[in-house]
Design a protein around this motif. Structure first.
Motif, PDB file in Angstrom:
ATOM      1  N   TYR A 162       0.789  -1.304  -0.170  1.00 21.75           N
ATOM      2  CA  TYR A 162       0.033   0.079  -0.049  1.00 21.75           C
ATOM      3  C   TYR A 162       0.993   1.147   0.012  1.00 21.75           C
ATOM      4  N   ARG A 163       0.887   1.983  -1.073  1.00 21.40           N
ATOM      5  CA  ARG A 163       1.910   3.158  -1.269  1.00 21.40           C
ATOM      6  C   ARG A 163       1.144   4.212  -1.911  1.00 21.40           C
ATOM      7  N   ILE A 164       1.688   5.513  -1.534  1.00 22.26           N
ATOM      8  CA  ILE A 164       0.925   6.537  -2.451  1.00 22.26           C
ATOM      9  C   ILE A 164       1.879   6.716  -3.863  1.00 22.26           C
ATOM     10  N   LYS A 165       0.742   6.993  -4.870  1.00 28.17           N
ATOM     11  CA  LYS A 165       1.392   6.729  -6.111  1.00 28.17           C
ATOM     12  C   LYS A 165       0.696   7.914  -6.987  1.00 28.17           C
ATOM     13  N   LYS A 166       1.402   8.650  -7.812  1.00 30.89           N
ATOM     14  CA  LYS A 166       0.638   9.446  -8.749  1.00 30.89           C
ATOM     15  C   LYS A 166      -0.005   8.892  -9.765  1.00 30.89           C
ATOM     16  N   SER A 167      -1.150   9.403  -9.983  1.00 28.46           N
ATOM     17  CA  SER A 167      -2.001   8.771 -11.116  1.00 28.46           C
ATOM     18  C   SER A 167      -1.210   8.907 -12.282  1.00 28.46           C
ATOM     19  N   GLY A 168      -1.725   7.903 -13.373  1.00 24.64           N
ATOM     20  CA  GLY A 168      -0.968   8.038 -14.645  1.00 24.64           C
ATOM     21  C   GLY A 168      -1.918   8.782 -15.463  1.00 24.64           C
ATOM     22  N   SER A 169      -1.661   8.641 -16.775  1.00 26.21           N
ATOM     23  CA  SER A 169      -2.361   9.462 -17.867  1.00 26.21           C
ATOM     24  C   SER A 169      -3.856   9.099 -18.148  1.00 26.21           C
ATOM     25  N   ARG A 170      -4.431  10.061 -18.727  1.00 23.08           N
ATOM     26  CA  ARG A 170      -5.904   9.797 -19.154  1.00 23.08           C
ATOM     27  C   ARG A 170      -6.168  10.413 -20.618  1.00 23.08           C
ATOM     28  N   GLY A 171      -7.128  10.103 -21.086  1.00 23.45           N
ATOM     29  CA  GLY A 171      -7.413  10.578 -22.592  1.00 23.45           C
ATOM     30  C   GLY A 171      -7.713  12.308 -22.372  1.00 23.45           C
ATOM     31  N   ILE A 172      -7.490  12.715 -23.683  1.00 23.86           N
ATOM     32  CA  ILE A 172      -7.639  14.237 -23.613  1.00 23.86           C
ATOM     33  C   ILE A 172      -8.722  14.637 -24.455  1.00 23.86           C
ATOM     34  N   GLY A 173      -9.275  15.752 -24.049  1.00 20.10           N
ATOM     35  CA  GLY A 173     -10.562  16.424 -24.621  1.00 20.10           C
ATOM     36  C   GLY A 173     -10.038  17.371 -25.919  1.00 20.10           C
ATOM     37  N   LYS A 174     -10.896  17.779 -26.535  1.00 25.09           N
ATOM     38  CA  LYS A 174     -10.949  18.867 -27.692  1.00 25.09           C
ATOM     39  C   LYS A 174      -9.810  20.119 -27.205  1.00 25.09           C
ATOM     40  N   LYS A 175     -10.326  20.516 -25.926  1.00 29.15           N
ATOM     41  CA  LYS A 175      -9.678  21.712 -25.607  1.00 29.15           C
ATOM     42  C   LYS A 175      -8.138  21.585 -25.285  1.00 29.15           C
ATOM     43  N   LYS A 176      -7.893  20.470 -24.441  1.00 37.23           N
ATOM     44  CA  LYS A 176      -6.486  20.135 -24.097  1.00 37.23           C
ATOM     45  C   LYS A 176      -5.673  19.618 -25.108  1.00 37.23           C
ATOM     46  N   TYR A 177      -6.367  18.915 -26.063  1.00 37.79           N
ATOM     47  CA  TYR A 177      -5.610  18.593 -27.184  1.00 37.79           C
ATOM     48  C   TYR A 177      -5.006  19.947 -28.018  1.00 37.79           C
ATOM     49  N   LYS A 178      -5.874  20.883 -28.176  1.00 37.55           N
ATOM     50  CA  LYS A 178      -5.517  22.150 -28.929  1.00 37.55           C
ATOM     51  C   LYS A 178      -4.336  22.752 -28.026  1.00 37.55           C
ATOM     52  N   ASP A 179      -4.258  22.641 -26.711  1.00 36.91           N
ATOM     53  CA  ASP A 179      -3.354  23.360 -25.933  1.00 36.91           C
ATOM     54  C   ASP A 179      -2.074  22.899 -26.137  1.00 36.91           C
ATOM     55  N   ALA A 180      -2.186  21.357 -26.084  1.00 37.59           N
ATOM     56  CA  ALA A 180      -0.845  20.664 -26.303  1.00 37.59           C
ATOM     57  C   ALA A 180      -0.385  20.779 -27.543  1.00 37.59           C
ATOM     58  N   CYS A 181      -1.330  21.022 -28.667  1.00 41.41           N
ATOM     59  CA  CYS A 181      -0.696  21.324 -30.211  1.00 41.41           C
ATOM     60  C   CYS A 181      -0.012  22.748 -30.158  1.00 41.41           C
ATOM     61  N   LYS A 182      -0.662  23.605 -29.164  1.00 46.71           N
ATOM     62  CA  LYS A 182      -0.003  25.014 -29.260  1.00 46.71           C
ATOM     63  C   LYS A 182       1.402  25.097 -28.702  1.00 46.71           C
ATOM     64  N   ILE A 183       1.789  24.201 -27.667  1.00 46.72           N
ATOM     65  CA  ILE A 183       2.916  23.927 -27.096  1.00 46.72           C
ATOM     66  C   ILE A 183       3.836  23.454 -27.985  1.00 46.72           C
ATOM     67  N   LEU A 184       3.669  22.432 -28.881  1.00 46.77           N
ATOM     68  CA  LEU A 184       4.597  21.825 -29.484  1.00 46.77           C
ATOM     69  C   LEU A 184       4.694  22.779 -30.791  1.00 46.77           C
ATOM     70  N   LYS A 185       3.944  23.525 -31.144  1.00 49.71           N
ATOM     71  CA  LYS A 185       4.218  24.624 -32.274  1.00 49.71           C
ATOM     72  C   LYS A 185       5.024  25.634 -31.609  1.00 49.71           C
ATOM     73  N   GLN A 186       4.912  26.056 -30.625  1.00 49.42           N
ATOM     74  CA  GLN A 186       5.779  27.116 -29.796  1.00 49.42           C
ATOM     75  C   GLN A 186       7.240  26.319 -29.704  1.00 49.42           C
TER      76      GLN A 186
END
Length: 270
Positions: A162-186
Motif C-alpha cells: 500500500y503506497r502513495i502513487k501519482k495517477s497515470g495518464s488519461r484521454g485528452i479532450g478537444k480543448k486540452k488537445y489544442k493546448d498541447a498542439c500549441k505548446i508543440l508549435k511554440q
C-alpha cells in the motif's frame, strides 16, 4: 526497455511466430488488455508482463474518524473482485500501520494466494487467457515464454503493498488537445494533426516525452500505430494511496512445451 517497447516487441513476436491475427489493444488504457487475438472463430486477450512489473491496483482512502479504509468510488476495478474484501479487512485491522504509507509504501504480509486470486479475477474481466513474458531482462525471442493466466502463480512471485502513487495518464479532450498542439508549435516541432487526438510527424521521437503544461495540465506523447504517430494524453496531478500488486519472474522458469503446443492448437484449430 520500457513497457511500451516490450508490448511492441511481444506483438511483433506473436505476429512473426504465429500469424497476423494479433493486434494491439490496451496501450495506456488499463481497462483493456494489451494484445487481442481474433480470427473470427475465437477471440481472447494476451497480457504482456515484463519480468518485474506491476499487475493491477486499487485506491483505498484512509478514514481517520472510523479508522478504516474506504474503497474509492473512482476505482476502475470492482470491489467484488476475488480477494478485495480480504485485503480491506487486513489493512483495517492494521490501520495505524497503513494509514500513512508514503511513496515508499508498506508491504502487506498476507498469503500470496490472495493476491494471485485478485490478479486472475481482474484479468479475466478483460478476457485475458494467456500471459506473455520474458525469463529475464534480456528481451529476445529465446527468452520469451507464454503460459495460461491460471498458471501465473507458477511463473511469478506475487507481492502487494500500500503506497502513495501519482495517477497515470488519461484521454485528452478537444480543448486540452489544442493546448498541447500549441505548446508543440511554440517549440518549433513540425507535425500534422490527425483524428483521435493524435499527431503525425516525420521525425521519430522517443516512446514517451514530456510535452509541457498549459495551466494546471501536463501532457506527454505515447507512440502508437502507424509509425511516427503519437497519442497525446493528459498526465494527472493527483496522488492517491493504492493497493499495488507486483510480479517478479521466478528463477529457473522456462517455456513449458506442452503449454506452448496447447496455445498453438488453440489458434490453429479448424
Amino acid at each position: 526497455m520500457t513497457w511500451q517497447e516490450f508490448e511492441k516487441f511481444c506483438l511483433d513476436y506473436l505476429t512473426r511466430i504465429f500469424g497476423e491475427c494479433f493486434s494491439s489493444r490496451g496501450g495506456s488504457d488499463s481497462t483493456h488488455s494489451d494484445i487481442e487475438y481474433n480470427d473470427e472463430r475465437i477471440n481472447f486477450a494476451i497480457e504482456c508482463k515484463m519480468p518485474h512489473s506491476q499487475s493491477g491496483q486499487f485506491v483505498l482512502i484512509p478514514n481517520d474518524e472510523y479508522k478504516i479504509f474506504d474503497f474509492s468510488k473512482k476505482n476502475k476495478t470492482s470491489r467484488a473482485l476475488d480477494g478485495t474484501e480480504e485485503i480491506i479487512t487486513y489493512v483495517n485491522e492494521h490501520f495505524d500501520e497503513f494509514s500513512s504509507p508514503g511513496t515508499k509504501g508498506v508491504d502487506l504480509q498476507m498469503d500470496s494466494n490472495i493476491y494471485e486470486r485478485w490478479i486472475k479475477a481482474m484479468y479475466k474481466q478483460k478476457d485475458v487467457e494467456y500471459i506473455i513474458t520474458s525469463i529475464n531482462k534480456n528481451i529476445c525471442d529465446e527468452n520469451i515464454i507464454i503460459f495460461p493466466l491460471d498458471k501465473i502463480g507458477e511463473y511469478f512471485d506475487i507481492s502487494c503493498k500500500y503506497r502513495i502513487k501519482k495517477s497515470g495518464s488519461r484521454g485528452i479532450g478537444k480543448k486540452k488537445y489544442k493546448d498541447a498542439c500549441k505548446i508543440l508549435k511554440q517549440r518549433g516541432i513540425e507535425f500534422v494533426e490527425v483524428d483521435g487526438y493524435q499527431i503525425y510527424m516525420e521525425k521519430k521521437l522517443t516512446n514517451s516525452i514530456y510535452v509541457g503544461e498549459e495551466g494546471k495540465y501536463k501532457f506527454n506523447l505515447n507512440t502508437c500505430k502507424p509509425d511516427f504517430t503519437y497519442m497525446i494524453r493528459v498526465l494527472s496531478n493527483t496522488f492517491n494511496a493504492n493497493i499495488i500488486f507486483s510480479l517478479k519472474i521466478k528463477d529457473g522458469v522456462t517455456q513449458d512445451l506442452a503449454v506452448l503446443e496447447t496455445f498453438k492448437n488453440l489458434i490453429s484449430a479448424d
